[in-house]
Design a protein around this motif. Structure first.
Motif, mmCIF file in Angstrom:
data_model
loop_
_atom_site.group_PDB
_atom_site.id
_atom_site.type_symbol
_atom_site.label_atom_id
_atom_site.label_comp_id
_atom_site.label_asym_id
_atom_site.label_seq_id
_atom_site.Cartn_x
_atom_site.Cartn_y
_atom_site.Cartn_z
ATOM 1 N N VAL A 208 0.841 -1.200 0.000
ATOM 2 C CA VAL A 208 0.000 0.000 0.000
ATOM 3 C C VAL A 208 0.874 1.247 0.000
ATOM 4 N N THR A 209 0.640 2.126 -0.962
ATOM 5 C CA THR A 209 1.390 3.385 -1.043
ATOM 6 C C THR A 209 0.502 4.606 -0.845
ATOM 7 N N PHE A 210 -0.799 4.466 -1.079
ATOM 8 C CA PHE A 210 -1.706 5.607 -0.956
ATOM 9 C C PHE A 210 -1.863 5.973 0.523
ATOM 10 N N GLN A 211 -1.595 7.234 0.855
ATOM 11 C CA GLN A 211 -1.533 7.651 2.256
ATOM 12 C C GLN A 211 -2.863 7.472 2.972
ATOM 13 N N GLY A 212 -3.967 7.757 2.304
ATOM 14 C CA GLY A 212 -5.271 7.609 2.944
ATOM 15 C C GLY A 212 -5.515 6.185 3.405
ATOM 16 N N LYS A 214 -3.099 3.913 3.945
ATOM 17 C CA LYS A 214 -2.104 3.600 4.974
ATOM 18 C C LYS A 214 -2.578 4.101 6.341
ATOM 19 N N ASP A 215 -3.171 5.297 6.351
ATOM 20 C CA ASP A 215 -3.687 5.849 7.607
ATOM 21 C C ASP A 215 -4.836 5.001 8.126
ATOM 22 N N TRP A 216 -5.714 4.570 7.212
ATOM 23 C CA TRP A 216 -6.864 3.747 7.608
ATOM 24 C C TRP A 216 -6.400 2.440 8.234
ATOM 25 N N LEU A 217 -5.419 1.794 7.618
ATOM 26 C CA LEU A 217 -4.898 0.532 8.140
ATOM 27 C C LEU A 217 -4.170 0.744 9.468
ATOM 28 N N ALA A 218 -3.423 1.831 9.580
ATOM 29 C CA ALA A 218 -2.697 2.129 10.820
ATOM 30 C C ALA A 218 -3.669 2.359 11.971
#
Length: 260
Positions: A208-212, A214-218
């Motif tokens: 995953v490279t898309f920041q949105g 990545k934030d959701w998964l984090a």
């Protein structure tokens, strides 16, 4: 050890399993479990070094496996793999159709290459494996064997997640395809199943490279204990070990704290 104990210890003895996407994650864990349960396992993926390591681990644990380098986006590659399974072990009677990729992103970014990659691997790649192995599965069923085709889908095929539109659509395809295939192949004693996992701690998240996204998964990781590949592998083993006349069409397996 008496015969009853042997059957209990190795319930899949005599079966020939094929696992795609076997170089890591759910595929690798499932290959180990199927071998542990007595199946001869052909592990298929692109990363030859990872496959070799997996075969070594299976062999060290007393199992039997072969590594076949394959690219499921290439029909010739998959067809050659299917032929090698037959010449090495005999015709397959268990195919875990598991290769896939997850590349979330905003639709407005219009990353056509990433869309194509997900469709080619998750949809067309899955179909290429089916195309290559269906003759073996139907032959095995006609000869009286217990036969399974298990497809990896995702809970994303049922629900709405931000930035996962294309990935979710590919998994919805897998789920609905599986339902239709079961109607056709079930009549021929080929069991067709799908596993729809929630969040699993695998390499997919590392792509995953898309920041949105990545934030959701984090954020999800802060509140949810993710599934492990071995958890999903247990489901694969359970499906394969059911009595011949029993077919679980759809299994949703979720982290306890993941609502949707």
């Amino acid at each position: 050890m008496n015969n009853a104990s042997q059957v209990q210890d190795k319930p899949l003895a005599g079966r020939i399993a094929v696992v795609t996407g076997a170089s890591s994650g759910i595929g690798a864990a499932s290959a180990k479990l199927l071998a542990q349960k007595g199946a001869k396992v052909a592990v298929l993926a692109r990363r030859k070094d990872k496959l070799a390591q997996l075969v070594e681990e299976i062999s060290a644990a007393g199992g039997t496996a072969i590594a076949i380098e394959v690219d499921v986006t290439d029909q010739e590659s998959v067809d050659k793999a299917a032929a090698k399974v037959v010449t090495t072990f005999g015709r397959a009677d268990l195919v875990f159709n598991n290769a896939g990729v997850m590349l979330p992103g905003a639709i407005e970014e219009r990353k056509l290459e990433e869309w194509d990659s997900q469709i080619d691997l998750n949809v067309t790649g899955l179909m290429r494996v089916i195309h290559a192995f269906i003759p073996q599965l139907t032959q095995a069923a006609a000869e009286g064997a217990t036969v399974d085709l298990i497809n990896t889908s995702s809970i994303a095929g049922q629900y709405i997640y931000p930035y996962f539109a294309v990935y979710s659509a590919t998994k919805a395809y897998v789920s609905h395809l599986t339902r239709h295939m079961r109607v056709e192949l079930g009549a021929k004693n080929v069991r067709v199943s799908m596993i729809e996992p929630g969040i699993v701690a695998t390499e997919l998240q590392g792509h995953v490279t898309f920041q949105g996204a990545k934030d959701w998964l984090a954020n999800a990781k802060e509140t949810i204990e993710f599934l492990q590949p071995e958890d999903v592998a247990q489901v694969v083993g359970f499906l394969a070990g059911l009595p011949k006349h029993v077919n679980l069409q759809q299994v949703v397996v979720m982290p306890t704290k993941q609502g949707i």
